[in-house]
Scaffold this motif. Structure first.
Motif, short mmCIF file in Angstrom:
data_model
loop_
_atom_site.label_atom_id
_atom_site.label_comp_id
_atom_site.label_asym_id
_atom_site.label_seq_id
_atom_site.Cartn_x
_atom_site.Cartn_y
_atom_site.Cartn_z
N GLY A 472 0.80 -1.22 0.00
CA GLY A 472 0.00 0.00 0.00
C GLY A 472 0.83 1.26 0.00
N GLY A 473 2.11 1.14 0.33
CA GLY A 473 2.99 2.30 0.31
C GLY A 473 3.16 2.90 -1.06
N VAL A 474 2.88 2.14 -2.12
CA VAL A 474 3.03 2.66 -3.48
C VAL A 474 2.10 3.84 -3.72
N GLU A 475 0.88 3.74 -3.24
CA GLU A 475 -0.06 4.85 -3.39
C GLU A 475 0.37 6.05 -2.55
N ALA A 476 0.88 5.78 -1.35
CA ALA A 476 1.34 6.87 -0.50
C ALA A 476 2.54 7.57 -1.14
N THR A 477 3.40 6.81 -1.80
CA THR A 477 4.56 7.40 -2.48
C THR A 477 4.11 8.32 -3.60
N LEU A 478 3.11 7.88 -4.38
CA LEU A 478 2.60 8.74 -5.44
C LEU A 478 2.01 10.02 -4.87
N ALA A 479 1.23 9.92 -3.83
CA ALA A 479 0.63 11.11 -3.22
C ALA A 479 1.71 12.06 -2.73
N PHE A 480 2.76 11.50 -2.14
CA PHE A 480 3.87 12.31 -1.63
C PHE A 480 4.53 13.09 -2.76
N TRP A 481 4.81 12.39 -3.88
CA TRP A 481 5.47 13.05 -5.00
C TRP A 481 4.55 14.04 -5.71
N LYS A 482 3.27 13.74 -5.75
CA LYS A 482 2.33 14.70 -6.35
C LYS A 482 2.28 15.99 -5.53
N ASP A 483 2.34 15.86 -4.22
CA ASP A 483 2.36 17.06 -3.37
C ASP A 483 3.64 17.86 -3.61
N LEU A 484 4.78 17.16 -3.71
CA LEU A 484 6.03 17.86 -3.99
C LEU A 484 5.98 18.55 -5.34
N GLU A 485 5.43 17.87 -6.32
CA GLU A 485 5.33 18.44 -7.67
C GLU A 485 4.48 19.71 -7.67
#
Length: 772
Positions: A472-485
């Motif tokens: 499930g960390g894969v989705e959290a990683t995407l959310a994290f990078w989307k916020d940084l972007e």
């Protein structure tokens, strides 16, 4: 009262001492004793990299400015003074700044000294400063005061950057892009670059901005400018006993040597490619050295023992003992070489030992991703963007003590973070990986992102840990990078940033597809189980339409579009070729993740082919029987067990891990229509079973191809069914005496196949234990 005053006084003094050093209006002063060209290169690197991030160009001066003007002074640690001012810290000789490539950074009043033991010490000291500065349009600061000294643990810290068609990005680079990358690597401690000057058998890349011969000379010039050792990798893919070809090869080498302004090391791989006995290899290399030193008197020859037989390895060491060649600098250890420890043990101490680690590949390689999820292996493939900082720090720590350093194998910029980790750990094997990533992020993305981007990189490494469906960390990683972007839109043209965004997006898209498409297949299998003789044709149609919803009703189209956009951006920014038809990559295996972004993650292609075979069967009974086998392939029923031996999510009983990545097939340029489990395999897996019914009869069934030499609890069994073709079955009856304790172990002897290429070896893909 007096105590309180003392405390306040201490705190006030500490605040004054700990104030950041403001370099916004600093000037740069360079000692004339620094050798050329570093006397120009280092200040140019400093001022240009600072200007990119602050829009301020520091002035270079010839004499000391006013007493309140901050000065960045570059000098050799052996200097007595610079422009009349004494150089600090010359009281001891056993200090890092007196050792090769070592440096000290020290503040003294309004002066920030960069003291180097030599030209490279100046370069690497300047790199330390750039990695640790806070730089933006409003500030240029360094946490102070500073007094740090450092020297490298390993003398060889390099990377192979081959300007050739095979590379997935380098072949599109201009000289300016190569220079920037050399500079970036030098800032992180790299001191060597390896080129590939000869390209026999390769069609010239359509992306070459200048011809390869010209680029190799320009690369040599860049190494001279940054005082980096210039290595070249020069295999011989012909028989060295062919006198005419041998003579032509030596002439080709000599012409290249003559053209290069700098050339330090020739690396000749004994194999991979090449297939010559060391008796011919050593004589050839001796002749090459005679030509080499005519143009580069200090240059040396290196050889690897890759692919050598035991007899050939023994011959090599006997040659060294008898001839003691002084033209040979050392041995390189790479994939298919003898063990690193053995090589260092057998190699006389006067010869160096260099590692040739593969940092660029993920499967079918030297350091595969352990238990990499099948969905990643079949879509991201061999050369995906692959930050693996903790893994490669561990690998470096394991093998580096047997070496004098490394020059890594790389076929593109997608492994950029791995290169930085190796360079920094080659400098300091104890340097914390989190600190390395923070420095990487601070320099390339800006100081406010030092920790956040570092965390995001580690999250990407964790995306590849364990079964994808359960991560499930894969989705959290995407959310994290989307916020940084969203928070840092100015970085959207930064190719390193683009790569990390692409990986975060691709991983999440692949996981969503996996969950969706596997769900569709489960629904289709349920339909097949309920089929009867009267409706089987309709059921086949409905089941196929169900799995094909992956194409007709795809999931996450917004992520799919984002992947397409980022691939286009990366091609424009750094020449990363993620597709053969779109971006002219050499082949599908060379980082072409865009060509596999929609590759099936269920068995719909295989099912379509199998359903055609079913329709051709003679009787409804045969058709239903085959439909039942397909529907229950992974669900053998209560009390029975199934393992897809190389799928992390479907192999709970498998205890072995393939350590050479031969467990991922590469058929039909990666677009095989075979069952997904068939494309992943091991040669001799081991499995453990418990909680078996002591009174039940069990059968072992195996799918794969070739031979399968089964043992149960160490006892070799004889098969009752033994089909060797792909996706056919072998079966053994397990004696009741072996299951009486409710446990068994399954293993397989390795067939004698040393005469075959590994791609032709026997394969085991699926194992069942069937309760009768």
């Amino acid at each position: 009262m007096k105590v309180s005053v003392l405390i306040l006084s201490f705190l006030f003094s500490f605040q004054l001492i700990a104030q950041p050093i403001n370099l916004k209006n600093a000037v740069v002063l360079v000692s004339p004793s620094i050798p050329a060209p570093m006397r120009t290169t280092a200040p140019q690197m400093l001022t240009e990299e600072i200007a990119k991030r602050t829009h301020t160009t520091l002035k270079q001066v010839q004499s000391w400015p006013g007493s309140r003007v901050m000065t960045i002074a570059l000098a050799l640690s052996s200097d007595q003074e610079v422009a009349g001012k004494p150089v600090p810290g010359r009281t001891s000789t056993n200090v890092p700044e007196q050792k090769p490539e070592g440096f000290r950074i020290i503040t003294e009043g309004h002066t920030l000294w960069i003291l180097g033991a030599d030209a490279r010490g100046i370069l690497f000291g300047s790199g330390w400063l750039l990695r640790n500065l806070k730089m933006d349009a409003k500030r240029l600061e360094l946490a102070g005061p500073v007094n740090i000294a450092s020297a490298p643990a390993y003398p060889i810290r390099g990377h192979q950057l081959g300007y050739r068609t095979t590379a997935n990005s380098y072949d599109a680079w201009t000289v300016a892009q190569f220079e920037q990358y050399y500079r970036d690597l030098a800032i992180f401690g790299t001191n060597a670059i390896e080129g590939i000057p000869f390209h026999e058998g390769e069609t010239p890349s359509a992306l070459f901005p200048i011809p390869p011969k010209e680029m190799q000379v320009r690369i040599s010039e860049l190494c001279q400018k940054y005082d980096m050792d210039y290595w070249v990798w020069t295999p011989a893919t012909f028989e060295l006993t062919d006198d005419a070809k041998r003579k032509a090869e030596i002439e080709k080498h000599e012409a290249f040597y003559r053209a290069c302004p700098r050339l330090d090391h020739i690396f000749f791989p004994g194999g991979d490619p090449g297939d010559n006995h060391p008796r011919e290899v050593m004589a050839f290399l001796k002749d090459l050295h005679g030509k080499l030193i005519q143009y580069h008197p200090k240059a040396k020859i290196w050889v690897s023992l890759q692919g050598f037989s035991t007899e050939q390895i023994d011959y090599f060491y006997k040659y060294l003992a008898q001839n003691k060649p002084d033209w040979l600098q050392g041995v390189v250890s790479g994939p298919s070489s003898p063990p690193m420890a053995e090589t260092r043990y057998r190699l006389p101490k006067n010869y160096q030992h260099r590692e040739y680690p593969d940092l660029t590949h993920n499967v079918r390689c030297e350091f595969p991703v352990e238990r990499w999820d099948q969905a990643y292996a079949l879509t991201l493939g061999r050369e995906a963007i692959n930050p693996r900082p903790f893994f490669f720090a561990q690998i470096h720590g394991k093998y580096a003590p047997f070496t004098d350093g490394f020059v890594s194998y790389s076929d593109g910029c997608h492994d950029d973070i791995n290169k930085v980790v190796w360079s920094m750990r080659g400098w300091d094997p104890n340097k914390d990986v989190n600190e390395i990533l923070a420095e990487y992020s601070r320099f390339f993305f800006g100081w406010p992102l030092a920790n956040d981007a570092a965390d995001g990189i580690l999250a990407l490494e964790n995306n590849w840990q364990g079964p994808l469906a359960q991560n499930g960390g894969v989705e959290a990683t995407l959310a994290f990078w989307k916020d940084l972007e969203a928070a840092h839109p100015t970085l959207n043209t930064n190719w390193r940033w683009q790569m990390l965004l692409l990986r975060a997006t691709y991983d999440a898209y692949t996981r969503r597809r996996l969950l969706y498409e596997e769900g569709l297949e489960k629904t289709a299998n349920a339909l097949l189980v309920r089929a009867t003789e009267t409706d089987l044709s309709k059921v086949l149609d409905l089941a196929l339409a169900t799995v094909n919803k992956a194409d007709t009703e795809p999931t996450a189209p917004e992520l799919r579009k984002k992947i397409e956009t980022l691939c286009a951006d990366l091609y424009a920014s750094i020449g990363l070729q993620t597709s053969v038809p779109k971006y002219k990559a050499k082949g599908p295996e060379r980082g072409c993740l865009l060509d596999f972004v929609d590759y099936p993650l269920n068995n719909r292609w295989w099912l379509a082919d199998e359903f055609q075979k079913i329709r051709a069967l003679k009787s409804p009974a045969e058709q239903l029987a085959r439909m039942n086998v397909i529907a229950n392939w992974e669900n053998p029923g209560s009390g029975s067990y199934y393992d897809d031996v190389s799928s992390g999510s479907k192999s709970p009983r498998v205890t072995t891990i393939s350590d050479d990545a031969t467990d991922i097939a590469w058929w039909n340029d990666g677009l095989s229509r075979a069952r997904l489990s068939t494309q992943t395999f091991q040669n001799s897996p081991a499995l453990e079973y418990s909680d078996l019914d002591p009174g039940a009869r069990y059968i072992v069934r195996v799918a794969g191809s070739g031979d399968a030499l089964l043992r149960v609890d160490g006892r070799r069994l004889h098969p009752t069914v033994y089909q060797k073709e792909l996706e056919t079955f072998k079966e053994w009856i397990v004696p009741l005496s072996l299951t009486q304790d409710g446990r068994i172990s399954i293993s397989f002897d390795q067939p004698e196949e040393s005469h075959l290429n590994w791609r032709q070896h026997s394969k085991i893909s699926d194992v069942w234990l069937l309760k009768q």
